[in-house]
Motif scaffolding. Structure first.
Motif, PDB file in Angstrom:
ATOM      1  N   GLY A 172       0.789  -1.231   0.000  1.00  6.82           N
ATOM      2  CA  GLY A 172       0.000   0.000   0.000  1.00  6.82           C
ATOM      3  C   GLY A 172       0.815   1.272   0.000  1.00  6.82           C
ATOM      4  O   GLY A 172       0.285   2.361   0.190  1.00  6.82           O
ATOM      5  N   LYS A 173       2.130   1.140  -0.204  1.00  2.00           N
ATOM      6  CA  LYS A 173       2.985   2.323  -0.278  1.00  2.00           C
ATOM      7  C   LYS A 173       2.774   3.016  -1.615  1.00  2.00           C
ATOM      8  O   LYS A 173       2.397   2.371  -2.592  1.00  2.00           O
ATOM      9  CB  LYS A 173       4.456   1.933  -0.132  1.00  2.00           C
ATOM     10  CG  LYS A 173       4.820   1.292   1.180  1.00  2.00           C
ATOM     11  CD  LYS A 173       6.276   0.880   1.229  1.00  2.00           C
ATOM     12  CE  LYS A 173       6.671  -0.190   0.263  1.00  2.00           C
ATOM     13  NZ  LYS A 173       6.045  -1.481   0.362  1.00  2.00           N
ATOM     14  N   PRO A 174       3.004   4.317  -1.682  1.00  2.68           N
ATOM     15  CA  PRO A 174       2.951   4.971  -2.995  1.00  2.68           C
ATOM     16  C   PRO A 174       3.915   4.259  -3.952  1.00  2.68           C
ATOM     17  O   PRO A 174       5.042   3.943  -3.587  1.00  2.68           O
ATOM     18  CB  PRO A 174       3.425   6.392  -2.701  1.00  2.68           C
ATOM     19  CG  PRO A 174       3.105   6.610  -1.250  1.00  2.68           C
ATOM     20  CD  PRO A 174       3.301   5.265  -0.603  1.00  2.68           C
ATOM     21  N   GLY A 175       3.445   3.966  -5.127  1.00  2.00           N
ATOM     22  CA  GLY A 175       4.250   3.238  -6.105  1.00  2.00           C
ATOM     23  C   GLY A 175       3.921   1.757  -6.160  1.00  2.00           C
ATOM     24  O   GLY A 175       4.231   1.085  -7.141  1.00  2.00           O
ATOM     25  N   ASP A 176       3.308   1.213  -5.109  1.00  2.00           N
ATOM     26  CA  ASP A 176       2.875  -0.186  -5.128  1.00  2.00           C
ATOM     27  C   ASP A 176       1.661  -0.323  -6.041  1.00  2.00           C
ATOM     28  O   ASP A 176       0.883   0.614  -6.196  1.00  2.00           O
ATOM     29  CB  ASP A 176       2.475  -0.666  -3.722  1.00  2.00           C
ATOM     30  CG  ASP A 176       3.675  -0.949  -2.830  1.00  2.00           C
ATOM     31  OD1 ASP A 176       4.817  -0.865  -3.311  1.00  2.00           O
ATOM     32  OD2 ASP A 176       3.455  -1.235  -1.640  1.00  2.00           O
ATOM     33  N   VAL A 177       1.490  -1.500  -6.601  1.00  2.00           N
ATOM     34  CA  VAL A 177       0.321  -1.771  -7.426  1.00  2.00           C
ATOM     35  C   VAL A 177      -0.913  -1.774  -6.532  1.00  2.00           C
ATOM     36  O   VAL A 177      -0.877  -2.251  -5.402  1.00  2.00           O
ATOM     37  CB  VAL A 177       0.474  -3.141  -8.126  1.00  2.00           C
ATOM     38  CG1 VAL A 177      -0.781  -3.486  -8.891  1.00  2.00           C
ATOM     39  CG2 VAL A 177       1.691  -3.125  -9.030  1.00  2.00           C
ATOM     40  N   GLY A 178      -2.012  -1.239  -7.026  1.00  2.00           N
ATOM     41  CA  GLY A 178      -3.254  -1.211  -6.256  1.00  2.00           C
ATOM     42  C   GLY A 178      -3.418   0.079  -5.479  1.00  2.00           C
ATOM     43  O   GLY A 178      -2.713   1.065  -5.694  1.00  2.00           O
ATOM     44  N   ARG A 179      -4.325   0.035  -4.545  1.00  2.01           N
ATOM     45  CA  ARG A 179      -4.682   1.216  -3.774  1.00  2.01           C
ATOM     46  C   ARG A 179      -3.609   1.555  -2.748  1.00  2.01           C
ATOM     47  O   ARG A 179      -3.039   0.677  -2.109  1.00  2.01           O
ATOM     48  CB  ARG A 179      -6.005   0.939  -3.064  1.00  2.01           C
ATOM     49  CG  ARG A 179      -6.534   2.105  -2.307  1.00  2.01           C
ATOM     50  CD  ARG A 179      -7.899   1.773  -1.747  1.00  2.01           C
ATOM     51  NE  ARG A 179      -8.349   2.889  -0.943  1.00  2.01           N
ATOM     52  CZ  ARG A 179      -9.313   2.816  -0.088  1.00  2.01           C
ATOM     53  NH1 ARG A 179      -9.946   1.679   0.087  1.00  2.01           N
ATOM     54  NH2 ARG A 179      -9.672   3.873   0.604  1.00  2.01           N
ATOM     55  N   THR A 180      -3.359   2.847  -2.556  1.00  2.00           N
ATOM     56  CA  THR A 180      -2.428   3.297  -1.528  1.00  2.00           C
ATOM     57  C   THR A 180      -3.130   3.208  -0.184  1.00  2.00           C
ATOM     58  O   THR A 180      -4.266   3.654  -0.043  1.00  2.00           O
ATOM     59  CB  THR A 180      -1.963   4.747  -1.798  1.00  2.00           C
ATOM     60  OG1 THR A 180      -1.336   4.778  -3.073  1.00  2.00           O
ATOM     61  CG2 THR A 180      -1.006   5.230  -0.734  1.00  2.00           C
ATOM     62  N   ALA A 181      -2.473   2.624   0.800  1.00  2.00           N
ATOM     63  CA  ALA A 181      -3.062   2.449   2.127  1.00  2.00           C
ATOM     64  C   ALA A 181      -3.308   3.793   2.792  1.00  2.00           C
ATOM     65  O   ALA A 181      -2.490   4.702   2.693  1.00  2.00           O
ATOM     66  CB  ALA A 181      -2.139   1.607   2.993  1.00  2.00           C
ATOM     67  N   THR A 182      -4.444   3.887   3.458  1.00  2.00           N
ATOM     68  CA  THR A 182      -4.779   5.119   4.162  1.00  2.00           C
ATOM     69  C   THR A 182      -3.848   5.327   5.340  1.00  2.00           C
ATOM     70  O   THR A 182      -3.260   6.373   5.493  1.00  2.00           O
ATOM     71  CB  THR A 182      -6.244   5.073   4.651  1.00  2.00           C
ATOM     72  OG1 THR A 182      -7.074   4.796   3.537  1.00  2.00           O
ATOM     73  CG2 THR A 182      -6.645   6.375   5.289  1.00  2.00           C
TER      74      THR A 182
END
Length: 110
Positions: free
Chosen positions: A20-30
């Motif tokens: 969920g880190k910026p740059g990871d595939v998918g949604r960025t974790a809140t």
């Protein structure tokens, strides 16, 4: 820092291992830290998911995210990647919750 929460030092070691880190595939974790603290609260208090304090968010959302991470093997990957003795207790708690939840799912409904 509240009771049952990870320290800043522990968080800095754990954060890079979480999805969920910026740059990871998918949604960025809140807020991965809040989520980890919620899981620790459940593990250390021994309370059912429904008793999760509101400051962590809706209990069902936290539970569903925990299950998604479990099914995706996130906890296992973290455990394998994290050879830090200071975080060993965290992995022990996470694995304990995972085992407890898996055994609950195996029980037949009433």
């Amino acid at each position: 820092m509240r009771r049952y929460e990870i320290t800043d030092q522990q968080w800095h070691r754990l954060a890079p291992l979480l999805p969920g880190k910026p740059g990871d595939v998918g949604r960025t974790a809140t807020d991965n830290r809040l989520f980890i603290n919620a899981i620790l609260w459940i593990a250390r208090s021994g309370a059912p998911w429904r008793d999760l304090p509101r400051r962590f968010g809706m209990w069902n959302s936290v539970y569903r995210r925990f299950r998604r991470w479990t099914k995706a093997g996130v906890w296992k990957k973290i455990s394998e990647s994290c050879q830090d003795p200071e975080l060993e207790w965290l992995m022990s708690y996470l694995m304990n919750i995972q085992i407890h939840q898996d055994s609950d799912e195996l029980q037949a409904p009433p």
